[in-house]
Write a protein that holds these residues in place. Sequence first.
Motif, PDB file in Angstrom:
ATOM      1  N   SER A   1      47.889  32.201  46.542  1.00  0.00           N
ATOM      2  CA  SER A   1      48.568  33.519  46.532  1.00  0.00           C
ATOM      3  C   SER A   1      48.562  34.476  45.424  1.00  0.00           C
ATOM      4  O   SER A   1      48.301  35.556  45.556  1.00  0.00           O
ATOM      5  N   LEU A   2      48.625  33.852  44.408  1.00  0.00           N
ATOM      6  CA  LEU A   2      48.642  34.637  43.200  1.00  0.00           C
ATOM      7  C   LEU A   2      47.186  35.182  42.859  1.00  0.00           C
ATOM      8  O   LEU A   2      47.018  36.293  42.523  1.00  0.00           O
ATOM      9  N   GLN A   3      46.259  34.302  43.111  1.00  0.00           N
ATOM     10  CA  GLN A   3      44.820  34.606  43.244  1.00  0.00           C
ATOM     11  C   GLN A   3      44.578  35.874  43.914  1.00  0.00           C
ATOM     12  O   GLN A   3      43.591  36.823  43.715  1.00  0.00           O
ATOM     13  N   GLN A   4      44.934  35.511  45.199  1.00  0.00           N
ATOM     14  CA  GLN A   4      44.875  36.941  46.103  1.00  0.00           C
ATOM     15  C   GLN A   4      45.202  38.059  45.921  1.00  0.00           C
ATOM     16  O   GLN A   4      44.835  39.074  46.144  1.00  0.00           O
ATOM     17  N   MET A   5      46.572  38.239  45.185  1.00  0.00           N
ATOM     18  CA  MET A   5      47.290  39.333  44.702  1.00  0.00           C
ATOM     19  C   MET A   5      46.420  39.941  43.678  1.00  0.00           C
ATOM     20  O   MET A   5      46.430  41.056  43.339  1.00  0.00           O
TER      21      MET A   5
ATOM     22  N   ALA B   1      40.777  41.839  40.426  1.00  0.00           N
ATOM     23  CA  ALA B   1      40.018  40.812  39.896  1.00  0.00           C
ATOM     24  C   ALA B   1      39.087  40.333  41.086  1.00  0.00           C
ATOM     25  O   ALA B   1      38.983  40.705  42.310  1.00  0.00           O
ATOM     26  N   SER B   2      38.031  39.437  40.570  1.00  0.00           N
ATOM     27  CA  SER B   2      37.001  38.653  41.363  1.00  0.00           C
ATOM     28  C   SER B   2      37.252  37.233  41.146  1.00  0.00           C
ATOM     29  O   SER B   2      36.176  36.623  40.836  1.00  0.00           O
ATOM     30  N   LEU B   3      38.189  36.924  41.603  1.00  0.00           N
ATOM     31  CA  LEU B   3      38.512  35.253  41.599  1.00  0.00           C
ATOM     32  C   LEU B   3      38.135  34.428  42.817  1.00  0.00           C
ATOM     33  O   LEU B   3      38.039  35.049  44.026  1.00  0.00           O
ATOM     34  N   VAL B   4      37.595  33.391  42.625  1.00  0.00           N
ATOM     35  CA  VAL B   4      37.418  32.471  43.725  1.00  0.00           C
ATOM     36  C   VAL B   4      38.758  31.790  43.971  1.00  0.00           C
ATOM     37  O   VAL B   4      39.430  31.562  42.822  1.00  0.00           O
TER      38      VAL B   4
ATOM     39  N   ASP C   1      42.875  34.408  32.610  1.00  0.00           N
ATOM     40  CA  ASP C   1      42.188  35.686  32.035  1.00  0.00           C
ATOM     41  C   ASP C   1      42.554  36.874  33.001  1.00  0.00           C
ATOM     42  O   ASP C   1      42.630  37.968  32.494  1.00  0.00           O
ATOM     43  N   ALA C   2      42.517  36.726  34.095  1.00  0.00           N
ATOM     44  CA  ALA C   2      42.784  37.713  35.249  1.00  0.00           C
ATOM     45  C   ALA C   2      44.359  38.095  35.112  1.00  0.00           C
ATOM     46  O   ALA C   2      44.539  39.442  35.166  1.00  0.00           O
ATOM     47  N   VAL C   3      45.318  37.099  34.718  1.00  0.00           N
ATOM     48  CA  VAL C   3      46.701  37.329  34.864  1.00  0.00           C
ATOM     49  C   VAL C   3      46.802  38.211  33.519  1.00  0.00           C
ATOM     50  O   VAL C   3      47.714  39.312  33.430  1.00  0.00           O
ATOM     51  N   ALA C   4      46.265  38.014  32.383  1.00  0.00           N
ATOM     52  CA  ALA C   4      46.383  38.519  31.140  1.00  0.00           C
ATOM     53  C   ALA C   4      45.742  40.077  31.294  1.00  0.00           C
ATOM     54  O   ALA C   4      46.350  40.996  30.748  1.00  0.00           O
ATOM     55  N   ALA C   5      44.573  40.303  31.901  1.00  0.00           N
ATOM     56  CA  ALA C   5      44.029  41.523  32.062  1.00  0.00           C
ATOM     57  C   ALA C   5      44.866  42.444  32.933  1.00  0.00           C
ATOM     58  O   ALA C   5      44.969  43.560  32.481  1.00  0.00           O
ATOM     59  N   TYR C   6      45.633  41.789  33.761  1.00  0.00           N
ATOM     60  CA  TYR C   6      46.467  42.756  34.611  1.00  0.00           C
ATOM     61  C   TYR C   6      47.587  42.856  33.893  1.00  0.00           C
ATOM     62  O   TYR C   6      48.355  44.150  33.997  1.00  0.00           O
ATOM     63  N   GLN C   7      48.378  42.076  32.968  1.00  0.00           N
ATOM     64  CA  GLN C   7      49.337  42.390  32.186  1.00  0.00           C
ATOM     65  C   GLN C   7      49.098  43.523  31.292  1.00  0.00           C
ATOM     66  O   GLN C   7      49.896  44.481  31.215  1.00  0.00           O
TER      67      GLN C   7
END
Length: 271
Positions: free
Chosen positions: A15-19, A25-28, A39-45
């Motif tokens: 769910s986190l990855q989808q959000m 972001a471009s996560l699998v 890294d995606a969380v840090a970039a969003y923050q």
Amino acid sequence: MDTLKMGAHGLAVSSLQQMLNAAGASLVVDGWFGDATADAVAAYQQRIGLVVDGVAGPKTLQVLAAGSKPAGMLGAADLQAAAEKLDVSVAAIRAVNEVESAGAGFLPDGRCKVLFERHVMHQRLQAAGADVAALAARYPLLINPQRGGYAGGAAEWQRLTNAGLVSGYPDLAVEAASWGAFQIMGYHWQRLGYASAAEFEAAMQDSEAGQLDGFMRFIAADPVLLKALRTRKWADFAHGYNGPAYAANLYDVKLARAYERYASQAEAVAA
């Protein structure tokens, strides 16, 4: 909300990855919290103005779900400004925030976090000349010379409200509770420059920024406490901040551990 960090896995991580993907972001979406997710969380923050640590805690998850940071929620810039003004490390302020209120100043229902202290209510009523013995005998869970009786969460508001009603001293009930993200006791209102207990309560209810301001006033008003925070003498700080019973709750140990974790996170992000 649970905290999601490196090594976590399952539906909550998916769910986190989808959000995060919805936010750019471009996560699998594989349900595993690895380097790419951190890294995606840090970039969003970084983009939204939250404290950057690569950990999806309650605030990061709340902001992701809402799509924006609510006005008044503490962010990296707020904590940095406070740290500079007090000449302490951001990690030290975050440690106090975590140990006192698990990192947030408000309950899910939107009310300020409070913890009602029945022994403080007993003290305040006694000083006011109330028939405290009779009140304590009738309402021991609300008015008692011994600490305890905690209900936790939203139920603390019921204790606070009831104590004010049964005693006839609602302002003293405000004084007998600790408030917000830094759990400042209400009876400090005058020393911290508030016009009344009601004004103090309103500031704590307004925003986490208001709560941070109260914390800064509290620390700045006590040179011994400020020095202990600057030098990270956690036992000295806990004694001044939480009182002589701090050791029973391991406040100094919890503060030291939280500080080391946040300091390490800051170093990792900087690297």
